[in-house]
Design a protein around this motif. Sequence first.
Motif, PDB file in Angstrom:
ATOM      1  N   ARG A   1       0.840  -1.194   0.000  1.00 28.11           N
ATOM      2  CA  ARG A   1       0.000   0.000   0.000  1.00 28.11           C
ATOM      3  C   ARG A   1       0.881   1.252   0.000  1.00 28.11           C
ATOM      4  O   ARG A   1       2.092   1.167   0.235  1.00 28.11           O
ATOM      5  CB  ARG A   1      -0.907   0.027   1.232  1.00 28.11           C
ATOM      6  N   ALA A   2       0.237   2.356  -0.260  1.00 21.68           N
ATOM      7  CA  ALA A   2       0.924   3.648  -0.154  1.00 21.68           C
ATOM      8  C   ALA A   2       0.000   4.577   0.594  1.00 21.68           C
ATOM      9  O   ALA A   2      -1.218   4.455   0.484  1.00 21.68           O
ATOM     10  CB  ALA A   2       1.208   4.211  -1.538  1.00 21.68           C
ATOM     11  N   SER A   3       0.544   5.475   1.364  1.00 22.09           N
ATOM     12  CA  SER A   3      -0.320   6.419   2.077  1.00 22.09           C
ATOM     13  C   SER A   3       0.419   7.725   2.295  1.00 22.09           C
ATOM     14  O   SER A   3       1.638   7.795   2.164  1.00 22.09           O
ATOM     15  CB  SER A   3      -0.759   5.830   3.416  1.00 22.09           C
ATOM     16  N   PHE A   4      -0.353   8.736   2.633  1.00 19.54           N
ATOM     17  CA  PHE A   4       0.269  10.006   2.977  1.00 19.54           C
ATOM     18  C   PHE A   4       0.915   9.845   4.348  1.00 19.54           C
ATOM     19  O   PHE A   4       0.408   9.117   5.193  1.00 19.54           O
ATOM     20  CB  PHE A   4      -0.782  11.123   2.990  1.00 19.54           C
ATOM     21  N   ALA A   5       2.031  10.486   4.544  1.00 17.59           N
ATOM     22  CA  ALA A   5       2.786  10.269   5.775  1.00 17.59           C
ATOM     23  C   ALA A   5       2.227  11.070   6.939  1.00 17.59           C
ATOM     24  O   ALA A   5       2.888  11.263   7.942  1.00 17.59           O
ATOM     25  CB  ALA A   5       4.251  10.612   5.545  1.00 17.59           C
ATOM     26  N   GLN A   6       0.976  11.541   6.775  1.00 20.04           N
ATOM     27  CA  GLN A   6       0.316  12.344   7.809  1.00 20.04           C
ATOM     28  C   GLN A   6       1.172  13.532   8.201  1.00 20.04           C
ATOM     29  O   GLN A   6       1.196  13.940   9.352  1.00 20.04           O
ATOM     30  CB  GLN A   6       0.028  11.487   9.050  1.00 20.04           C
ATOM     31  N   SER A   7       1.882  14.013   7.216  1.00 26.43           N
ATOM     32  CA  SER A   7       2.802  15.083   7.555  1.00 26.43           C
ATOM     33  C   SER A   7       2.069  16.412   7.517  1.00 26.43           C
ATOM     34  O   SER A   7       1.265  16.678   6.623  1.00 26.43           O
ATOM     35  CB  SER A   7       3.962  15.058   6.562  1.00 26.43           C
ATOM     36  N   GLN A   8       2.310  17.239   8.497  1.00 23.08           N
ATOM     37  CA  GLN A   8       1.745  18.581   8.491  1.00 23.08           C
ATOM     38  C   GLN A   8       2.469  19.410   7.423  1.00 23.08           C
ATOM     39  O   GLN A   8       2.054  20.478   7.070  1.00 23.08           O
ATOM     40  CB  GLN A   8       1.935  19.270   9.861  1.00 23.08           C
ATOM     41  N   GLY A   9       3.575  18.864   6.970  1.00 24.02           N
ATOM     42  CA  GLY A   9       4.436  19.641   6.078  1.00 24.02           C
ATOM     43  C   GLY A   9       4.018  19.640   4.608  1.00 24.02           C
ATOM     44  O   GLY A   9       4.623  20.328   3.801  1.00 24.02           O
ATOM     45  N   ASP A  10       2.997  18.844   4.238  1.00 18.67           N
ATOM     46  CA  ASP A  10       2.589  18.846   2.829  1.00 18.67           C
ATOM     47  C   ASP A  10       2.167  20.254   2.425  1.00 18.67           C
ATOM     48  O   ASP A  10       1.443  20.920   3.157  1.00 18.67           O
ATOM     49  CB  ASP A  10       1.419  17.878   2.608  1.00 18.67           C
ATOM     50  N   THR A  11       2.613  20.678   1.257  1.00 19.52           N
ATOM     51  CA  THR A  11       2.284  22.045   0.853  1.00 19.52           C
ATOM     52  C   THR A  11       1.880  22.121  -0.608  1.00 19.52           C
ATOM     53  O   THR A  11       2.327  21.322  -1.431  1.00 19.52           O
ATOM     54  CB  THR A  11       3.499  22.997   0.998  1.00 19.52           C
ATOM     55  N   ILE A  12       1.033  23.098  -0.898  1.00 22.59           N
ATOM     56  CA  ILE A  12       0.818  23.522  -2.285  1.00 22.59           C
ATOM     57  C   ILE A  12       0.934  25.040  -2.253  1.00 22.59           C
ATOM     58  O   ILE A  12       0.175  25.697  -1.538  1.00 22.59           O
ATOM     59  CB  ILE A  12      -0.567  23.114  -2.815  1.00 22.59           C
ATOM     60  N   ASP A  13       1.892  25.560  -2.972  1.00 19.91           N
ATOM     61  CA  ASP A  13       2.070  27.002  -3.004  1.00 19.91           C
ATOM     62  C   ASP A  13       1.501  27.532  -4.305  1.00 19.91           C
ATOM     63  O   ASP A  13       1.969  27.189  -5.385  1.00 19.91           O
ATOM     64  CB  ASP A  13       3.561  27.344  -2.886  1.00 19.91           C
ATOM     65  N   LYS A  14       0.479  28.358  -4.192  1.00 21.94           N
ATOM     66  CA  LYS A  14      -0.215  28.810  -5.402  1.00 21.94           C
ATOM     67  C   LYS A  14       0.659  29.712  -6.278  1.00 21.94           C
ATOM     68  O   LYS A  14       0.533  29.679  -7.492  1.00 21.94           O
ATOM     69  CB  LYS A  14      -1.485  29.564  -5.028  1.00 21.94           C
ATOM     70  N   ASP A  15       1.490  30.517  -5.663  1.00 26.34           N
ATOM     71  CA  ASP A  15       2.308  31.442  -6.450  1.00 26.34           C
ATOM     72  C   ASP A  15       3.346  30.705  -7.275  1.00 26.34           C
ATOM     73  O   ASP A  15       3.453  30.897  -8.479  1.00 26.34           O
ATOM     74  CB  ASP A  15       3.014  32.445  -5.531  1.00 26.34           C
TER      75      ASP A  15
END
Length: 859
Positions: free
Chosen positions: A28-42
Amino acid sequence: MMAGVKLGLGVVLVCTFLISFGSAQNERASFAQSQGDTIDKDSRQATFACVYTATRQRQLVLKFKRTNNGNLIGGFRFLTVPAGTNKGVNFRVTLSTEIANLNQVEVQLELWPTNGSTSDAISRVKKVFDVSATSGGGSGGCTPKPSEFPGKSISTLNCKNIMVDLPFNLNFNGKSGGLKDSTGVGTGFTAYVPADKGDSYQRRHLTVRNGALVVTSRAGTWGGKSVNMMANPLSVGLPLPNRKLRVRIDFAVPKGLGGDNERLCLFLGATIDDYVQICLISKPNGLRYLVEKEENGKIVMSEQSKLSGSLPGNRKMRLQLMISAFEKNTVVASYALGNGGFRKVVTTNVKGLIVSKDQATIDPDTKTRSLCGFVTSAGKSNENAKWVVDDFEVVRMEVKETPAPTKPPGEPEIDFDLFHLPVTLPVSLVWTPDETMLVLTSQSTVLEFKINAERKRIISRKKYNLPLQDRLSLGITVDPDWAKGQKCIWVSHSKAYNADRKANSGSISRFCGNNFQNAKTVIWGLPTSDSAHATNQIKFMENGSLLIAQGGNTGAGGTAFQYGAFYYPEQPLSAAVLIAPVQRAGFKGNCTPNQSERNLDETRKASKAKPNCDVEVFASGLRNIWDFDFHPNGRIYATDNAVGSGRATHPKLPKGWKPGDDCNEPITRSDDLSKYIVVDRPDVLLELRKGRYYGHSNPSRNECIRDAGNPTRGVDARLAGPPSERRSYAFEITSYPVGTQAQGNEKGLFPYKEPLLPLGLSKSANGIIAYRGNAFCGAMKGDLLVAYYSVGDQIKRFKLNNAGTKVVFDETLRRSTKSTGGEEMNNPLSIAQDDDGNIYVAEYRNARISVFVPKSVKC
Ligand SMILES: *[C@@H]1O[C@H](CO)[C@@H](O)[C@H](O)[C@H]1NC(C)=O
Ligand SMILES: *[C@@H]1O[C@H](CO)[C@@H](O)[C@H](O)[C@H]1NC(C)=O
Ligand SMILES: *[C@@H]1O[C@H](CO)[C@@H](O)[C@H](O)[C@H]1NC(C)=O
Ligand SMILES: [Ca+2]
Ligand SMILES: [Ca+2]
């Protein structure tokens, strides 16, 4: 096994098989529950931390989707990962500019076998990501779509300003606009080549000064696949492939270079992994020239030698590339010392990709993917040498045309008066029984002209806006009952190219009334590729059925996960001429497949169920047929566009495959690609027959064998090209095992039919008419006229034998090129004729209709 249950049959079997190894149920694969995931719109950068467990090599796929409709937004990533338990992976993805308009995206992470053996992912997780907090981007700039740099900006300018007009000359007087230097002065260059990581455009190292551009070099290289970072690869978009060009740069070699690979290169490329360049390079044994060619991330040519002669006192020298994309894509690299003559050092052929062949896969605003310019590198040196560039120019070279062939005996002089009608973005034109001409533009307007062709005059011009907002319109025809007062037009349109393109957005609508205001969509749900292959020209047969030229979804029939363009697989109604008895009562026009777009996207396998509508395949195996015409001899003639960019695959045949069997497994492994790649093919002229297959595979119809297959060890299916050109083209595909026959009629397949005539590489043969006029004492009656949109823009004239089965003579139609006394055409697309024998050509890029009025001759 609980984890396996929801994964579907195929995967459960995999688990059962692997259970003996004891760990498969945990794949399986999963998100690492990291608070650090980011999407920067600029910056449009997304970073995600993920973990996976896999018992063998697998593929991890990260996708970004709109939450409202599940459509993919540009920017997704595949990673091949080794076996392991709870292994961490960090994704960095650049998203397309669409992100600026969204408040939420769905992020989806999947684990797949690398060999594509299952119809669904082994594991899939999703999360909705809130992007409303980050600021909206909204900056200008150019992020082409489709693009060789998916989601990345290639300029601070608008895409429309990237391609330059010729002749183009930069002498750095500060008045040329373009990308700015450190103090805000324009350098005149219009684009940069984005890097894998970081910003390649670094203004602070550029200064326009005293009629020169001073560039402070930085470390960096493009060599190979892994590291592709060079500072300030300044370039312009070139108008290719239909021009022969010479590019030159004049510069001074800095003093004190240390033999550490410091260099200045003049390059032509489509990506950081597909380019050719000539460099002046500093080596321990002195200054040398270096010519390099990279293809698919591999340096395939690297030639260097010491300069013949020495630099003059002012240390000036010049580099030059001569680029010709006619037939072979040839680049000649030369250099000159001081004011001395140029010394030719390498002649090489490049991929069609680099010279912008396969126009359908190029962003319509940018119009080219050929970036040409220069870049410096400090190499291994710690010093950042300053290079002074005096001049950069692109000029157009004359192309010698094939000498006019001998005329058919007794033919009078064929000549025309020429005039033009201005129309922006014309794509299709048709004459009505009222002796008016209707011109359709790609932006869904219709212009109605009344013309006095003999006097070269427009009598009236009227404009109608069809209610087709945000749709790409490509084909127009008049209703068969127009003459009976039924003033209706039929228009084909789709969402190809649109930011939220759809796999099945192809439609045909009827518009009636004085202003064509009464709209009815008669057919919808037809296939649309993610490039400009869509629902093209439409024409009525005499019995009232509508024939529809429907483009294909793929480059060569097969689906490969690795290619960005031509993402969708072929579908039961793609890559064909379709027939629709629209006049019949109760006609069913909803051709939307019952496979969801999401499933099509995720599996890359089209459902084989033909949509339940009254639209059938009339003729198949057509890659991107633009147009066809009914000949007075009762036959139908058509053109088709072949592979031109060097990035297309045919379907792979499963072990033990027999004609009529399935072949719809997508290619998932990069190292498999080379086994199925279809190299560039000639465009073709066809005689279109009901129930025949013309060679472009479609796994959803079990059409698995491209072209003539590979029946023998020798060269198979060699067909002569146009008589004037004295060359031939083989229609075999040598990547099939020897003994592979062309498609027959097994299990209801349409049998293969060879083209009538191969036309040559990358002509982009589009509009076609069978000429019906009596001009020139009837000498042209029945001849086929074909528009070459891409290489060698012109109208070609083909004379058929009496039976209509063979081309016996061909020439460039007089006045359709400069050398035949005309005004140069630019992307002629569609052709029409009126009852008086006048010929009308829609020139897409020249924004005009060219009218050819036959000069009278005595018979
Ligand atoms: C493909 O992968 C599956 C699952 O890992 C495996 O069972 C199968 O044998 C593989 N097939 C090939 C042809 O490698
Ligand atoms: C018109 O002719 C074509 C070609 O023969 C045929 O396939 C089609 O069914 C005909 N349409 C009608 C409405 O009869
Ligand atoms: C899709 O179409 C096929 C063939 O017409 C049919 O058998 C199937 O039930 C349809 N599926 C759905 C979900 O409508
Ligand atoms: Ca590279
Ligand atoms: Ca062969």
